[in-house]
Design a protein around this motif. Structure first.
Motif, PDB file in Angstrom:
ATOM      1  N   ASN A 247      35.194  22.038  42.891  1.00 45.83           N
ATOM      2  CA  ASN A 247      34.750  23.204  42.123  1.00 45.83           C
ATOM      3  C   ASN A 247      34.086  24.234  43.023  1.00 45.83           C
ATOM      4  OD1 ASN A 247      35.720  22.287  39.693  1.00 45.83           O
ATOM      5  ND2 ASN A 247      33.783  21.397  39.045  1.00 45.83           N
ATOM      6  N   ASP A 248      33.291  23.762  43.990  1.00 46.97           N
ATOM      7  CA  ASP A 248      32.657  24.679  44.939  1.00 46.97           C
ATOM      8  C   ASP A 248      33.720  25.430  45.754  1.00 46.97           C
ATOM      9  OD1 ASP A 248      30.173  23.908  44.044  1.00 46.97           O
ATOM     10  OD2 ASP A 248      29.752  22.577  45.749  1.00 46.97           O
ATOM     11  N   LEU A 249      34.736  24.691  46.214  1.00 43.42           N
ATOM     12  CA  LEU A 249      35.811  25.335  46.966  1.00 43.42           C
ATOM     13  C   LEU A 249      36.570  26.322  46.092  1.00 43.42           C
ATOM     14  CD1 LEU A 249      37.265  22.353  49.043  1.00 43.42           C
ATOM     15  CD2 LEU A 249      35.958  24.299  49.880  1.00 43.42           C
ATOM     16  N   ASN A 250      36.827  25.927  44.843  1.00 43.06           N
ATOM     17  CA  ASN A 250      37.524  26.825  43.925  1.00 43.06           C
ATOM     18  C   ASN A 250      36.707  28.085  43.678  1.00 43.06           C
ATOM     19  OD1 ASN A 250      39.639  25.051  43.696  1.00 43.06           O
ATOM     20  ND2 ASN A 250      38.992  24.202  41.746  1.00 43.06           N
ATOM     21  N   GLN A 251      35.394  27.944  43.543  1.00 45.52           N
ATOM     22  CA  GLN A 251      34.529  29.104  43.307  1.00 45.52           C
ATOM     23  C   GLN A 251      34.539  30.031  44.523  1.00 45.52           C
ATOM     24  OE1 GLN A 251      33.145  29.925  40.454  1.00 45.52           O
ATOM     25  NE2 GLN A 251      32.249  31.770  41.267  1.00 45.52           N
ATOM     26  N   GLN A 252      34.486  29.435  45.716  1.00 41.82           N
ATOM     27  CA  GLN A 252      34.531  30.241  46.930  1.00 41.82           C
ATOM     28  C   GLN A 252      35.871  30.971  47.038  1.00 41.82           C
ATOM     29  OE1 GLN A 252      33.755  27.468  50.080  1.00 41.82           O
ATOM     30  NE2 GLN A 252      31.568  27.352  49.647  1.00 41.82           N
ATOM     31  N   GLN A 253      36.967  30.276  46.722  1.00 40.66           N
ATOM     32  CA  GLN A 253      38.285  30.894  46.766  1.00 40.66           C
ATOM     33  C   GLN A 253      38.385  32.005  45.728  1.00 40.66           C
ATOM     34  OE1 GLN A 253      40.796  30.260  49.052  1.00 40.66           O
ATOM     35  NE2 GLN A 253      41.603  32.137  48.151  1.00 40.66           N
ATOM     36  N   TYR A 254      37.807  31.776  44.547  1.00 44.84           N
ATOM     37  CA  TYR A 254      37.810  32.776  43.476  1.00 44.84           C
ATOM     38  C   TYR A 254      37.089  34.040  43.933  1.00 44.84           C
ATOM     39  CZ  TYR A 254      36.728  34.939  38.967  1.00 44.84           C
ATOM     40  OH  TYR A 254      36.579  35.810  37.931  1.00 44.84           O
ATOM     41  N   GLU A 255      35.921  33.872  44.553  1.00 41.26           N
ATOM     42  CA  GLU A 255      35.160  35.021  45.044  1.00 41.26           C
ATOM     43  C   GLU A 255      35.937  35.751  46.144  1.00 41.26           C
ATOM     44  OE1 GLU A 255      32.476  36.251  43.664  1.00 41.26           O
ATOM     45  OE2 GLU A 255      32.369  34.599  42.229  1.00 41.26           O
ATOM     46  N   ALA A 256      36.581  34.992  47.035  1.00 40.62           N
ATOM     47  CA  ALA A 256      37.375  35.609  48.102  1.00 40.62           C
ATOM     48  C   ALA A 256      38.564  36.370  47.508  1.00 40.62           C
ATOM     49  CB  ALA A 256      37.857  34.550  49.084  1.00 40.62           C
ATOM     50  N   ASP A 257      39.197  35.791  46.485  1.00 44.74           N
ATOM     51  CA  ASP A 257      40.325  36.467  45.838  1.00 44.74           C
ATOM     52  C   ASP A 257      39.876  37.762  45.158  1.00 44.74           C
ATOM     53  OD1 ASP A 257      42.029  34.461  46.655  1.00 44.74           O
ATOM     54  OD2 ASP A 257      42.036  33.412  44.727  1.00 44.74           O
ATOM     55  N   LYS A 258      38.714  37.735  44.512  1.00 43.82           N
ATOM     56  CA  LYS A 258      38.195  38.950  43.869  1.00 43.82           C
ATOM     57  C   LYS A 258      37.930  40.026  44.912  1.00 43.82           C
ATOM     58  CE  LYS A 258      34.606  38.371  41.340  1.00 43.82           C
ATOM     59  NZ  LYS A 258      33.485  38.103  40.461  1.00 43.82           N
ATOM     60  N   ALA A 259      37.317  39.640  46.029  1.00 42.91           N
ATOM     61  CA  ALA A 259      37.022  40.609  47.086  1.00 42.91           C
ATOM     62  C   ALA A 259      38.320  41.187  47.663  1.00 42.91           C
ATOM     63  CB  ALA A 259      36.191  39.956  48.188  1.00 42.91           C
ATOM     64  N   ALA A 260      39.330  40.339  47.861  1.00 45.32           N
ATOM     65  CA  ALA A 260      40.614  40.816  48.384  1.00 45.32           C
ATOM     66  C   ALA A 260      41.284  41.762  47.389  1.00 45.32           C
ATOM     67  CB  ALA A 260      41.529  39.631  48.681  1.00 45.32           C
ATOM     68  N   TYR A 261      41.174  41.453  46.105  1.00 50.97           N
ATOM     69  CA  TYR A 261      41.764  42.322  45.082  1.00 50.97           C
ATOM     70  C   TYR A 261      41.074  43.684  45.067  1.00 50.97           C
ATOM     71  CZ  TYR A 261      43.198  44.078  40.525  1.00 50.97           C
ATOM     72  OH  TYR A 261      43.679  44.859  39.508  1.00 50.97           O
ATOM     73  N   GLU A 262      39.748  43.682  45.142  1.00 46.22           N
ATOM     74  CA  GLU A 262      39.017  44.949  45.163  1.00 46.22           C
ATOM     75  C   GLU A 262      39.391  45.782  46.387  1.00 46.22           C
ATOM     76  OE1 GLU A 262      34.868  44.006  44.827  1.00 46.22           O
ATOM     77  OE2 GLU A 262      35.128  43.143  42.832  1.00 46.22           O
ATOM     78  N   GLN A 263      39.547  45.117  47.532  1.00 47.11           N
ATOM     79  CA  GLN A 263      39.944  45.824  48.749  1.00 47.11           C
ATOM     80  C   GLN A 263      41.351  46.389  48.605  1.00 47.11           C
ATOM     81  OE1 GLN A 263      37.998  46.594  51.427  1.00 47.11           O
ATOM     82  NE2 GLN A 263      39.719  47.894  51.968  1.00 47.11           N
ATOM     83  N   ALA A 264      42.253  45.615  47.996  1.00 49.15           N
ATOM     84  CA  ALA A 264      43.618  46.095  47.784  1.00 49.15           C
ATOM     85  C   ALA A 264      43.628  47.308  46.852  1.00 49.15           C
ATOM     86  CB  ALA A 264      44.485  44.972  47.211  1.00 49.15           C
ATOM     87  N   LEU A 265      42.767  47.286  45.826  1.00 59.06           N
ATOM     88  CA  LEU A 265      42.675  48.440  44.934  1.00 59.06           C
ATOM     89  C   LEU A 265      42.197  49.680  45.683  1.00 59.06           C
ATOM     90  CD1 LEU A 265      41.172  47.112  41.577  1.00 59.06           C
ATOM     91  CD2 LEU A 265      43.455  48.009  41.985  1.00 59.06           C
ATOM     92  N   ARG A 266      41.175  49.507  46.540  1.00 56.52           N
ATOM     93  CA  ARG A 266      40.678  50.647  47.314  1.00 56.52           C
ATOM     94  C   ARG A 266      41.768  51.183  48.244  1.00 56.52           C
ATOM     95  NH1 ARG A 266      35.890  47.705  47.101  1.00 56.52           N
ATOM     96  NH2 ARG A 266      36.289  46.607  49.027  1.00 56.52           N
ATOM     97  N   ASP A 267      42.475  50.266  48.916  1.00 57.76           N
ATOM     98  CA  ASP A 267      43.553  50.691  49.817  1.00 57.76           C
ATOM     99  C   ASP A 267      44.651  51.412  49.045  1.00 57.76           C
ATOM    100  OD1 ASP A 267      42.128  49.503  51.851  1.00 57.76           O
ATOM    101  OD2 ASP A 267      43.403  47.713  51.960  1.00 57.76           O
ATOM    102  N   HIS A 268      45.005  50.872  47.892  1.00 62.04           N
ATOM    103  CA  HIS A 268      46.043  51.495  47.068  1.00 62.04           C
ATOM    104  C   HIS A 268      45.598  52.879  46.606  1.00 62.04           C
ATOM    105  CE1 HIS A 268      49.313  51.939  44.247  1.00 62.04           C
ATOM    106  NE2 HIS A 268      48.443  52.180  43.288  1.00 62.04           N
ATOM    107  N   HIS A 269      44.344  52.972  46.186  1.00 66.05           N
ATOM    108  CA  HIS A 269      43.827  54.262  45.728  1.00 66.05           C
ATOM    109  C   HIS A 269      43.894  55.294  46.858  1.00 66.05           C
ATOM    110  CE1 HIS A 269      41.597  57.010  43.217  1.00 66.05           C
ATOM    111  NE2 HIS A 269      40.684  57.161  44.151  1.00 66.05           N
ATOM    112  N   ARG A 270      43.544  54.853  48.064  1.00 67.55           N
ATOM    113  CA  ARG A 270      43.607  55.742  49.224  1.00 67.55           C
ATOM    114  C   ARG A 270      45.046  56.175  49.482  1.00 67.55           C
ATOM    115  NH1 ARG A 270      41.620  52.356  52.883  1.00 67.55           N
ATOM    116  NH2 ARG A 270      39.610  52.418  51.874  1.00 67.55           N
TER     117      ARG A 270
END
Length: 138
Positions: free
Chosen positions: A66-89
């Motif tokens: 569960n700890d690993l899944n939570q860490q992966q979830y947070e990393a996935d959210k951060a990657a998604y937010e970065q992809a949105l910023r890149d796409h917006h740019r």
């Protein structure tokens, strides 16, 4: 009298189990039954202990997962937010409005440079013209 009888009954109830227990544990039949049941009881206790240990291990593994899944979830959210910023740019750089503004500015600069060149050649009317406005080229 009534209070004394309640007191006597209470005393009998408290003492009766003790009297019954003391007589049965010392008899040979009871001791033989205990001797037969001890290995079986120990085996059952060992099985329960083993099951508890397995459950604790499984819980620890699940918690770590569960700890690993939570860490992966947070990393996935951060990657998604970065992809949105890149796409917006990227969208801003290719957006039709941006392209129109860029083209309008380039045309205004082209006309201004031509105006300056004509002014330097001595055409006074070119010197008196206002600077081209990019908003008029849109």
């Amino acid at each position: 009298m009534f209070a004394r009888s309640i007191l006597a009954i209470t005393a009998l109830i408290a003492v009766a189990p003790l009297a019954a227990q003391s007589g049965t544990k010392n008899d040979p039949a009871h001791q033989a039954a205990d001797a037969r049941e001890v290995p079986q009881t120990q085996s059952l206790n060992n099985q329960v202990s083993s099951a508890v240990t397995q459950a604790q291990t499984a819980n620890a593994v699940a918690e770590a997962q569960n700890d690993l899944n939570q860490q992966q979830y947070e990393a996935d959210k951060a990657a998604y937010e970065q992809a949105l910023r890149d796409h917006h740019r990227d969208v801003l750089s290719t957006d039709a409005t941006f392209i129109r503004q860029q083209n309008a500015y380039a045309m205004a600069m082209r006309d201004w440079r031509a105006q300056v060149a004509m002014c330097k050649k001595g055409y006074q009317s070119a010197c008196n013209l206002p600077t081209p406005d990019p908003m008029k080229y849109m």
